[in-house]
Design a protein around this motif. Structure first.
Motif, PDB file in Angstrom:
ATOM      1  N   ARG A  93      40.816  62.100 -15.459  1.00  0.00           N
ATOM      2  CA  ARG A  93      39.785  62.576 -16.572  1.00  0.00           C
ATOM      3  C   ARG A  93      38.563  62.670 -16.157  1.00  0.00           C
ATOM      4  O   ARG A  93      37.974  62.245 -15.086  1.00  0.00           O
ATOM      5  CB  ARG A  93      39.625  61.184 -17.494  1.00  0.00           C
ATOM      6  N   GLY A  94      38.148  64.016 -16.430  1.00  0.00           N
ATOM      7  CA  GLY A  94      36.720  64.369 -15.966  1.00  0.00           C
ATOM      8  C   GLY A  94      36.270  65.841 -16.840  1.00  0.00           C
ATOM      9  O   GLY A  94      36.762  66.244 -17.535  1.00  0.00           O
ATOM     10  N   GLY A  95      35.086  66.000 -16.032  1.00  0.00           N
ATOM     11  CA  GLY A  95      34.498  67.487 -16.577  1.00  0.00           C
ATOM     12  C   GLY A  95      33.240  67.270 -17.297  1.00  0.00           C
ATOM     13  O   GLY A  95      32.975  66.109 -17.778  1.00  0.00           O
ATOM     14  N   GLY A  96      32.317  68.055 -17.415  1.00  0.00           N
ATOM     15  CA  GLY A  96      31.054  68.378 -18.049  1.00  0.00           C
ATOM     16  C   GLY A  96      29.798  67.629 -17.619  1.00  0.00           C
ATOM     17  O   GLY A  96      28.900  67.327 -18.179  1.00  0.00           O
ATOM     18  N   VAL A  98      27.243  65.129 -14.943  1.00  0.00           N
ATOM     19  CA  VAL A  98      27.227  63.540 -15.267  1.00  0.00           C
ATOM     20  C   VAL A  98      26.641  63.384 -16.680  1.00  0.00           C
ATOM     21  O   VAL A  98      27.225  62.237 -17.167  1.00  0.00           O
ATOM     22  CB  VAL A  98      25.931  63.368 -14.372  1.00  0.00           C
ATOM     23  N   ALA A  99      26.095  64.204 -17.498  1.00  0.00           N
ATOM     24  CA  ALA A  99      25.642  64.003 -18.611  1.00  0.00           C
ATOM     25  C   ALA A  99      26.865  63.980 -19.682  1.00  0.00           C
ATOM     26  O   ALA A  99      27.054  63.335 -20.729  1.00  0.00           O
ATOM     27  CB  ALA A  99      24.540  64.660 -19.288  1.00  0.00           C
ATOM     28  N   GLY A 100      27.742  64.708 -19.230  1.00  0.00           N
ATOM     29  CA  GLY A 100      29.135  64.789 -20.063  1.00  0.00           C
ATOM     30  C   GLY A 100      30.193  63.713 -19.564  1.00  0.00           C
ATOM     31  O   GLY A 100      31.347  64.058 -20.259  1.00  0.00           O
ATOM     32  N   GLN A 101      29.998  62.771 -18.681  1.00  0.00           N
ATOM     33  CA  GLN A 101      31.062  61.778 -18.582  1.00  0.00           C
ATOM     34  C   GLN A 101      31.195  60.819 -19.724  1.00  0.00           C
ATOM     35  O   GLN A 101      30.088  59.962 -19.913  1.00  0.00           O
ATOM     36  CB  GLN A 101      30.575  60.855 -17.336  1.00  0.00           C
ATOM     37  N   SER A 102      32.199  61.019 -20.733  1.00  0.00           N
ATOM     38  CA  SER A 102      32.246  60.328 -21.755  1.00  0.00           C
ATOM     39  C   SER A 102      32.976  59.042 -21.622  1.00  0.00           C
ATOM     40  O   SER A 102      33.345  58.439 -20.628  1.00  0.00           O
ATOM     41  CB  SER A 102      33.337  61.045 -22.605  1.00  0.00           C
ATOM     42  N   ASP A 103      32.566  57.942 -22.429  1.00  0.00           N
ATOM     43  CA  ASP A 103      33.010  56.638 -22.606  1.00  0.00           C
ATOM     44  C   ASP A 103      34.482  56.444 -22.849  1.00  0.00           C
ATOM     45  O   ASP A 103      35.009  55.654 -22.304  1.00  0.00           O
ATOM     46  CB  ASP A 103      32.231  55.742 -23.874  1.00  0.00           C
ATOM     47  N   ASP A 107      36.629  54.307 -20.416  1.00  0.00           N
ATOM     48  CA  ASP A 107      37.747  53.507 -20.623  1.00  0.00           C
ATOM     49  C   ASP A 107      39.035  53.663 -20.342  1.00  0.00           C
ATOM     50  O   ASP A 107      39.744  52.616 -19.795  1.00  0.00           O
ATOM     51  CB  ASP A 107      37.685  53.356 -22.322  1.00  0.00           C
ATOM     52  N   PHE A 108      39.751  55.067 -20.482  1.00  0.00           N
ATOM     53  CA  PHE A 108      40.892  55.100 -19.978  1.00  0.00           C
ATOM     54  C   PHE A 108      40.833  54.898 -18.380  1.00  0.00           C
ATOM     55  O   PHE A 108      42.101  54.317 -18.087  1.00  0.00           O
ATOM     56  CB  PHE A 108      41.295  56.520 -20.172  1.00  0.00           C
ATOM     57  N   LEU A 109      40.246  55.418 -17.740  1.00  0.00           N
ATOM     58  CA  LEU A 109      40.179  55.253 -16.216  1.00  0.00           C
ATOM     59  C   LEU A 109      39.838  53.477 -15.903  1.00  0.00           C
ATOM     60  O   LEU A 109      40.409  53.194 -14.868  1.00  0.00           O
ATOM     61  CB  LEU A 109      39.033  55.978 -15.444  1.00  0.00           C
ATOM     62  N   GLU A 110      39.039  53.083 -16.599  1.00  0.00           N
ATOM     63  CA  GLU A 110      38.812  51.475 -16.167  1.00  0.00           C
ATOM     64  C   GLU A 110      39.957  50.614 -16.600  1.00  0.00           C
ATOM     65  O   GLU A 110      40.127  49.741 -15.934  1.00  0.00           O
ATOM     66  CB  GLU A 110      37.615  51.254 -16.861  1.00  0.00           C
ATOM     67  N   ARG A 111      40.637  51.151 -17.463  1.00  0.00           N
ATOM     68  CA  ARG A 111      41.910  50.350 -17.914  1.00  0.00           C
ATOM     69  C   ARG A 111      42.944  50.396 -16.791  1.00  0.00           C
ATOM     70  O   ARG A 111      43.606  49.408 -16.409  1.00  0.00           O
ATOM     71  CB  ARG A 111      42.558  51.104 -19.167  1.00  0.00           C
ATOM     72  N   GLU A 144      35.361  59.638  -1.088  1.00  0.00           N
ATOM     73  CA  GLU A 144      34.146  60.251  -0.144  1.00  0.00           C
ATOM     74  C   GLU A 144      33.401  61.374  -0.644  1.00  0.00           C
ATOM     75  O   GLU A 144      32.509  61.483   0.086  1.00  0.00           O
ATOM     76  CB  GLU A 144      35.106  60.467   1.295  1.00  0.00           C
ATOM     77  N   SER A 145      33.942  62.285  -1.539  1.00  0.00           N
ATOM     78  CA  SER A 145      33.226  63.522  -1.662  1.00  0.00           C
ATOM     79  C   SER A 145      33.259  63.438  -3.421  1.00  0.00           C
ATOM     80  O   SER A 145      34.051  64.533  -3.861  1.00  0.00           O
ATOM     81  CB  SER A 145      34.135  64.676  -1.132  1.00  0.00           C
ATOM     82  N   PRO A 146      32.474  62.784  -4.244  1.00  0.00           N
ATOM     83  CA  PRO A 146      32.590  62.816  -5.465  1.00  0.00           C
ATOM     84  C   PRO A 146      31.830  63.881  -6.069  1.00  0.00           C
ATOM     85  O   PRO A 146      30.955  64.354  -5.358  1.00  0.00           O
ATOM     86  CB  PRO A 146      32.078  61.304  -5.931  1.00  0.00           C
ATOM     87  N   THR A 147      32.218  64.410  -7.232  1.00  0.00           N
ATOM     88  CA  THR A 147      31.268  65.522  -8.010  1.00  0.00           C
ATOM     89  C   THR A 147      31.035  64.841  -9.359  1.00  0.00           C
ATOM     90  O   THR A 147      31.232  63.930  -9.789  1.00  0.00           O
ATOM     91  CB  THR A 147      32.528  66.639  -8.144  1.00  0.00           C
ATOM     92  N   ALA A 148      29.807  65.648  -9.628  1.00  0.00           N
ATOM     93  CA  ALA A 148      29.066  65.182 -10.933  1.00  0.00           C
ATOM     94  C   ALA A 148      30.307  65.279 -12.186  1.00  0.00           C
ATOM     95  O   ALA A 148      30.313  64.481 -12.949  1.00  0.00           O
ATOM     96  CB  ALA A 148      28.011  66.213 -11.332  1.00  0.00           C
ATOM     97  N   GLY A 149      31.254  66.213 -11.990  1.00  0.00           N
ATOM     98  CA  GLY A 149      32.046  66.417 -13.003  1.00  0.00           C
ATOM     99  C   GLY A 149      33.292  65.305 -12.923  1.00  0.00           C
ATOM    100  O   GLY A 149      33.862  65.117 -14.042  1.00  0.00           O
ATOM    101  N   GLY A 150      33.520  64.855 -11.825  1.00  0.00           N
ATOM    102  CA  GLY A 150      34.283  63.842 -11.828  1.00  0.00           C
ATOM    103  C   GLY A 150      33.743  62.364 -11.474  1.00  0.00           C
ATOM    104  O   GLY A 150      34.477  61.520 -10.769  1.00  0.00           O
ATOM    105  N   ALA A 151      32.623  62.035 -12.080  1.00  0.00           N
ATOM    106  CA  ALA A 151      31.967  60.842 -11.635  1.00  0.00           C
ATOM    107  C   ALA A 151      32.683  59.639 -12.117  1.00  0.00           C
ATOM    108  O   ALA A 151      32.628  58.649 -11.439  1.00  0.00           O
ATOM    109  CB  ALA A 151      30.464  60.974 -12.091  1.00  0.00           C
ATOM    110  N   ASN A 152      33.190  59.892 -13.540  1.00  0.00           N
ATOM    111  CA  ASN A 152      34.077  58.770 -13.763  1.00  0.00           C
ATOM    112  C   ASN A 152      35.294  58.288 -12.878  1.00  0.00           C
ATOM    113  O   ASN A 152      35.395  57.148 -12.514  1.00  0.00           O
ATOM    114  CB  ASN A 152      34.276  58.866 -15.155  1.00  0.00           C
ATOM    115  N   TYR A 153      35.793  59.361 -12.533  1.00  0.00           N
ATOM    116  CA  TYR A 153      37.051  59.265 -11.929  1.00  0.00           C
ATOM    117  C   TYR A 153      36.837  58.711 -10.491  1.00  0.00           C
ATOM    118  O   TYR A 153      37.706  57.793 -10.017  1.00  0.00           O
ATOM    119  CB  TYR A 153      37.685  60.784 -11.963  1.00  0.00           C
TER     120      TYR A 153
END
Length: 224
Positions: A93-96, A98-103, A107-111, A144-153
């Motif tokens: 799940r991702g995209g958007g 840092v500001a676009g990292q949705s709750d 929740d899906f990823l934390e699960r 090791e190489s996180p992106t802003a759009g994939g911060a949650n992931y």
């Protein structure tokens, strides 16, 4: 046909209804293991039984600790003790930015991470007691190489990665010669499901001390 390498071993595959879950289950069965395939979707488990009829399927919400404890208790009541846990619960799940990292995405990823915590805690004693206990997860190069759009992931994958290596440290204390926790690292698992399956089976061919705490990359083969 079974090559018998895992004869007498019981391996629980969490998230078994995925493409990778089917590939791993099939490879484990081919190596002689008894596979307990666990998923949340009845239709997915039915499809897996059709594809790999040798597996035993169990439906369980692995994000619910009491449900996981009940699953493990029912296996033990039947005389089944788990020698391996392959955790394949997850998804992108991702995209958007840092500001676009949705709750909702978090929740899906934390699960998915919660299912790892629940299953490893519930099965830790079985894996330590086994003569060849193994835990395997799939992590991501984004740790090791996180992106802003994939911060949650990336954050969820980093948590799973760290948790698994913490389990490895516990294995060093409690079962240094027999138990191992391994992290497989991919950029994308698509197309590498068969490679992952072979690597999972190969964990039982390696000494525990060699693969315990290891982070093993799985990369596409380069055709020459």
């Amino acid at each position: 046909m079974s090559d018998g390498r895992l004869a007498g071993r019981t391996v629980l595959v969490a998230g078994a209804t995925s493409t990778s879950g089917e590939a791993v289950s099939r490879a484990l069965v081919a190596a002689g293991a008894a596979v307990v395939a666990v998923g949340a979707r009845a239709d997915g488990l039915e499809a897996l039984r059709t594809a790999v009829p040798q597996v035993t399927t169990r439906r369980c919400d692995l994000a619910d600790r009491s449900a996981v404890d009940g699953l493990v208790a029912s296996l033990q009541a039947d005389g089944t003790h788990v020698n391996g846990l392959v955790h394949l619960v997850g998804g992108w799940r991702g995209g958007g930015g840092v500001a676009g990292q949705s709750d909702e995405d978090w929740d899906f990823l934390e699960r998915g991470f919660r299912t790892l915590r629940n299953t490893t805690r519930a099965l830790y004693d079985d894996l330590v007691a086994s003569p060849a206990g193994r835990l395997a997860i799939v992590s991501s190069t984004s740790v090791e190489s996180p992106t802003a759009g994939g911060a949650n992931y990336a954050a969820a994958k980093a948590a799973a990665d760290a948790w698994t290596r913490a389990v490895a440290q516990g294995f060093r204390k409690n079962a240094p010669d027999t138990a191992a926790a391994t992290v497989f690292v991919v950029r994308s698992l698509a197309g590498l499901e068969g490679r992952l399956a072979d690597e999972v089976v190969g964990l039982w061919d390696a000494p525990a001390a060699v693969v315990n705490g290891a982070r093993i990359p799985i990369e596409p083969r380069i055709e020459r």
